[in-house]
Design a protein around this motif. Structure first.
Motif, PDB file in Angstrom:
ATOM      1  N   PHE A  77     -17.314  -8.815 -11.665  1.00 43.71           N
ATOM      2  CA  PHE A  77     -18.115  -8.131 -10.811  1.00 43.71           C
ATOM      3  C   PHE A  77     -19.429  -8.350 -11.155  1.00 43.71           C
ATOM      4  O   PHE A  77     -19.839  -8.506 -12.393  1.00 43.71           O
ATOM      5  CB  PHE A  77     -17.852  -6.756 -11.466  1.00 43.71           C
ATOM      6  N   ARG A  78     -20.372  -8.505 -10.202  1.00 40.13           N
ATOM      7  CA  ARG A  78     -21.807  -8.813 -10.393  1.00 40.13           C
ATOM      8  C   ARG A  78     -22.783  -7.916  -9.698  1.00 40.13           C
ATOM      9  O   ARG A  78     -22.578  -7.516  -8.618  1.00 40.13           O
ATOM     10  CB  ARG A  78     -22.096 -10.216 -10.034  1.00 40.13           C
ATOM     11  N   GLU A  79     -24.022  -7.374 -10.231  1.00 44.48           N
ATOM     12  CA  GLU A  79     -24.984  -6.583  -9.873  1.00 44.48           C
ATOM     13  C   GLU A  79     -26.304  -7.283  -9.838  1.00 44.48           C
ATOM     14  O   GLU A  79     -26.416  -7.608 -10.941  1.00 44.48           O
ATOM     15  CB  GLU A  79     -25.062  -5.027 -10.097  1.00 44.48           C
ATOM     16  N   GLN A  80     -27.185  -7.120  -8.928  1.00 35.84           N
ATOM     17  CA  GLN A  80     -28.522  -7.831  -9.108  1.00 35.84           C
ATOM     18  C   GLN A  80     -29.403  -6.811  -8.602  1.00 35.84           C
ATOM     19  O   GLN A  80     -29.252  -6.471  -7.371  1.00 35.84           O
ATOM     20  CB  GLN A  80     -28.371  -9.159  -8.725  1.00 35.84           C
ATOM     21  N   VAL A  92     -32.722  -8.730 -12.561  1.00 33.45           N
ATOM     22  CA  VAL A  92     -31.749  -8.558 -13.499  1.00 33.45           C
ATOM     23  C   VAL A  92     -30.265  -8.729 -12.832  1.00 33.45           C
ATOM     24  O   VAL A  92     -30.069  -8.050 -11.766  1.00 33.45           O
ATOM     25  CB  VAL A  92     -31.816  -7.055 -14.210  1.00 33.45           C
ATOM     26  N   LEU A  93     -29.565  -9.584 -13.443  1.00 32.07           N
ATOM     27  CA  LEU A  93     -28.129  -9.808 -13.190  1.00 32.07           C
ATOM     28  C   LEU A  93     -27.297  -9.235 -14.349  1.00 32.07           C
ATOM     29  O   LEU A  93     -27.574  -9.665 -15.381  1.00 32.07           O
ATOM     30  CB  LEU A  93     -27.970 -11.229 -12.914  1.00 32.07           C
ATOM     31  N   TYR A  94     -26.387  -8.285 -13.724  1.00 30.24           N
ATOM     32  CA  TYR A  94     -25.253  -7.905 -14.436  1.00 30.24           C
ATOM     33  C   TYR A  94     -23.923  -8.317 -14.193  1.00 30.24           C
ATOM     34  O   TYR A  94     -23.526  -8.207 -12.951  1.00 30.24           O
ATOM     35  CB  TYR A  94     -25.350  -6.401 -14.478  1.00 30.24           C
ATOM     36  N   SER A  95     -23.281  -8.987 -15.187  1.00 31.56           N
ATOM     37  CA  SER A  95     -21.964  -9.625 -14.552  1.00 31.56           C
ATOM     38  C   SER A  95     -20.868  -9.098 -15.757  1.00 31.56           C
ATOM     39  O   SER A  95     -21.233  -9.161 -16.962  1.00 31.56           O
ATOM     40  CB  SER A  95     -22.033 -11.126 -14.755  1.00 31.56           C
ATOM     41  N   ILE A  96     -19.751  -8.766 -15.329  1.00 33.86           N
ATOM     42  CA  ILE A  96     -18.644  -8.421 -16.465  1.00 33.86           C
ATOM     43  C   ILE A  96     -17.024  -8.393 -15.628  1.00 33.86           C
ATOM     44  O   ILE A  96     -16.833  -8.708 -14.377  1.00 33.86           O
ATOM     45  CB  ILE A  96     -18.782  -6.808 -16.551  1.00 33.86           C
ATOM     46  N   ARG A  97     -16.433  -9.052 -16.513  1.00 39.69           N
ATOM     47  CA  ARG A  97     -14.990  -9.299 -15.952  1.00 39.69           C
ATOM     48  C   ARG A  97     -14.253  -7.909 -16.279  1.00 39.69           C
ATOM     49  O   ARG A  97     -14.062  -7.574 -17.325  1.00 39.69           O
ATOM     50  CB  ARG A  97     -14.483 -10.518 -16.834  1.00 39.69           C
ATOM     51  N   ILE A  98     -13.513  -7.518 -15.260  1.00 41.04           N
ATOM     52  CA  ILE A  98     -12.721  -6.319 -15.527  1.00 41.04           C
ATOM     53  C   ILE A  98     -11.292  -6.594 -14.766  1.00 41.04           C
ATOM     54  O   ILE A  98     -11.013  -7.097 -13.885  1.00 41.04           O
ATOM     55  CB  ILE A  98     -13.503  -5.137 -14.953  1.00 41.04           C
ATOM     56  N   SER A  99     -10.285  -5.606 -15.269  1.00 43.94           N
ATOM     57  CA  SER A  99      -9.024  -5.682 -14.578  1.00 43.94           C
ATOM     58  C   SER A  99      -8.624  -4.180 -13.967  1.00 43.94           C
ATOM     59  O   SER A  99      -8.950  -3.037 -14.917  1.00 43.94           O
ATOM     60  CB  SER A  99      -7.938  -5.909 -15.761  1.00 43.94           C
ATOM     61  N   LEU A 100      -8.350  -4.038 -12.985  1.00 42.60           N
ATOM     62  CA  LEU A 100      -8.270  -2.630 -12.198  1.00 42.60           C
ATOM     63  C   LEU A 100      -6.984  -2.361 -11.606  1.00 42.60           C
ATOM     64  O   LEU A 100      -6.386  -3.502 -10.997  1.00 42.60           O
ATOM     65  CB  LEU A 100      -9.282  -2.482 -10.946  1.00 42.60           C
ATOM     66  N   THR A 101      -6.470  -1.314 -11.513  1.00 47.84           N
ATOM     67  CA  THR A 101      -5.435  -0.840 -10.585  1.00 47.84           C
ATOM     68  C   THR A 101      -5.949   0.135  -9.856  1.00 47.84           C
ATOM     69  O   THR A 101      -6.295   1.195 -10.131  1.00 47.84           O
ATOM     70  CB  THR A 101      -4.130  -0.169 -11.539  1.00 47.84           C
ATOM     71  N   LEU A 102      -5.659  -0.283  -8.494  1.00 50.38           N
ATOM     72  CA  LEU A 102      -6.304   0.431  -7.374  1.00 50.38           C
ATOM     73  C   LEU A 102      -5.391   1.032  -6.512  1.00 50.38           C
ATOM     74  O   LEU A 102      -4.266   0.301  -6.186  1.00 50.38           O
ATOM     75  CB  LEU A 102      -7.321  -0.510  -6.582  1.00 50.38           C
ATOM     76  N   ALA A 103      -5.752   2.255  -5.874  1.00 53.67           N
ATOM     77  CA  ALA A 103      -4.645   2.854  -4.946  1.00 53.67           C
ATOM     78  C   ALA A 103      -4.837   2.033  -3.782  1.00 53.67           C
ATOM     79  O   ALA A 103      -5.970   1.671  -3.371  1.00 53.67           O
ATOM     80  CB  ALA A 103      -5.014   4.377  -4.903  1.00 53.67           C
ATOM     81  N   CYS A 104      -3.693   1.943  -3.049  1.00 52.65           N
ATOM     82  CA  CYS A 104      -3.588   1.351  -1.790  1.00 52.65           C
ATOM     83  C   CYS A 104      -2.598   2.006  -0.987  1.00 52.65           C
ATOM     84  O   CYS A 104      -1.368   1.718  -0.780  1.00 52.65           O
ATOM     85  CB  CYS A 104      -3.190  -0.181  -1.778  1.00 52.65           C
TER      86      CYS A 104
END
Length: 424
Positions: A64-67, A126-138
């Motif tokens: 996930f990346r934000e800038q 500013v660039l923010y980057s992170i690796r995450i694992s998610l369990t999402l409702a579907c």
């Protein structure tokens, strides 16, 4: 060494105590304090490990990346020698309060080091980057299961900042990337769509982004595991029609075994799906197959009843025939006695008594003349089988396969057509 010292000096200069407050939101895109901070978002889908039909959720691992631009973080790059500064502590700079709206569970990755970084460019980007694992409702619509397509969303929204202060936008170009050779056990990722999903509450309007992932269910697994075995069970139940009507243990055991196996198959299918209030495509299939197997068992009950009825009728005919033969013999004996010494006057009431002159052949002829003419070819063909029980078996051998073939034609044409209609 001098280069590292310069980086440290720059960090101390822009992030030193009393020089930068991470609690204050940066100014807008034009540097105006009253404008909303614009944050561009992009994600990289690394893997989709599970899509759970029962819990209606899916698990995904992504980068996930934000800038965004923070004018307070501009620094001197010393003639291009410093391309960017790298941080691993997100608490040192201001961060957007983004959260995943449909998240059930999630965690960061810390092996071997925390998979997160922040890059600060000389222009204050500013660039923010992170690796995450998610369990999402579907939430899923299973009316066409297993011939269905499911749309699972990934929603990202601001928790506290309204659109007057913070606004999320997708990064220009390619905001969503997917790893090559993405493998899913029972689904195929057909496409994805990006969109906004701003929400309004009584506290204001909040910025929101979403990406819709369109999954198509792989039908080959269900064809092998469900549809073909059910067809085989239905066909096996038809073997009962070809067995002798007197083979009661064989026909009963065959019907009961196929019925129990079909019921077990149905319960196993329903155990892997949530209890929904509507009828699914697989429910129609298993329900009709179970009805055919149950109908084959009822057919034997009808055949058994008809067989006993035929036996009773045959016994009655034998008794009637025996009575007629005995009665005819007694009449002949009486006639012989009268011819030897009795008068014709005594013979007269015996000969003219109603029913005395009827023989077995005349009774059969009367029955034949009383029945309607059977000119129909089907009735002529059925007349080859003397008993009603045999006729029921013969009719069932033709009727059951024809009706099942007609059901297959209607079933596949209906659901495949609906699948294509929903796709378009």
């Amino acid at each position: 060494v001098n280069f590292r010292e310069k980086e440290k000096q720059v960090l101390d200069q822009i992030l030193g105590p009393g020089r930068y407050d991470a609690r204050i939101r940066p100014s807008g895109i034009n540097g105006t304090a009253g404008e909303a901070t614009l944050v561009s978002v992009n994600i990289y889908l690394r893997s989709i490990s599970k899509i759970d039909d029962y819990k209606m959720e899916y698990s995904v691992q992504l980068t996930f990346r934000e800038q965004w631009i923070d004018e307070r973080l501009k620094f001197n790059d010393f003639g291009g020698k410093i391309k960017y500064l790298t941080l691993t502590d997100a608490a040192r700079v201001w961060m957007p309060d983004l959260f995943f709206a449909n998240e059930k569970e999630g965690h960061f990755h810390n092996i071997i080091m925390p998979n997160v970084y922040i890059r600060i460019h000389p222009q204050g980007s500013v660039l923010y980057s992170i690796r995450i694992s998610l369990t999402l409702a579907c939430p899923m619509n299973l009316k066409l299961y297993p011939l269905d397509r499911q749309v699972c969303s990934l929603r990202m929204a601001s928790y506290g900042w309204t659109t007057d202060d913070l606004e999320f936008v997708w990064k220009d170009g390619d905001p969503v990337q997917v790893v090559k050779n993405l493998h899913l056990p029972r689904f195929t990722l057909e496409k994805f769509l990006t969109d906004s999903c701003n929400s309004k509450t009584n506290t204001g309007e909040y910025s929101c982004l979403k990406v819709d992932l369109l999954f198509k269910r792989e039908f080959s697994y269900y064809l092998i595991q469900i549809y073909i075995p059910c067809c085989m069970l239905v066909i096996v139940s038809w073997v009962s029609f070809w067995l002798d009507q007197n083979a009661i243990p064989a026909r009963v055991s065959l019907g009961v075994t196929t019925l129990l196996t079909m019921a077990t198959q149905t319960s196993g299918i329903n155990a892997s799906l949530p209890p929904v209030s509507y009828t699914k495509a697989i429910d129609v299939w298993t329900g009709v197959c179970l009805t055919f197997v149950f109908g084959a068992l009822l057919e034997f009950a009808l055949v058994n009843y008809a067989s006993r009825s035929d036996m009773h009728r045959e016994n009655m005919k034998k008794q009637r025939r025996q009575y007629e033969l005995e009665h005819a013999a007694s009449l002949e004996a009486a006639a012989d006695l009268l011819e030897d010494g009795a008068t014709t006057f005594a013979m007269k009431p015996l000969v003219r008594r109603p029913g005395d002159a009827l023989t077995l052949e005349k009774v059969r002829q009367c029955e034949i003349h009383m029945q309607p003419q059977r000119d129909n070819c089907c009735r002529t063909w059925l007349a080859k089988f003397p008993t009603r029980s045999k006729r029921i078996d013969v009719i069932s051998r033709i009727t059951f396969p024809l009706v099942f073939a007609l059901f297959n034609l209607v079933y596949w044409s209906t659901y495949l057509f609906r699948e294509e209609a929903e796709e378009n």
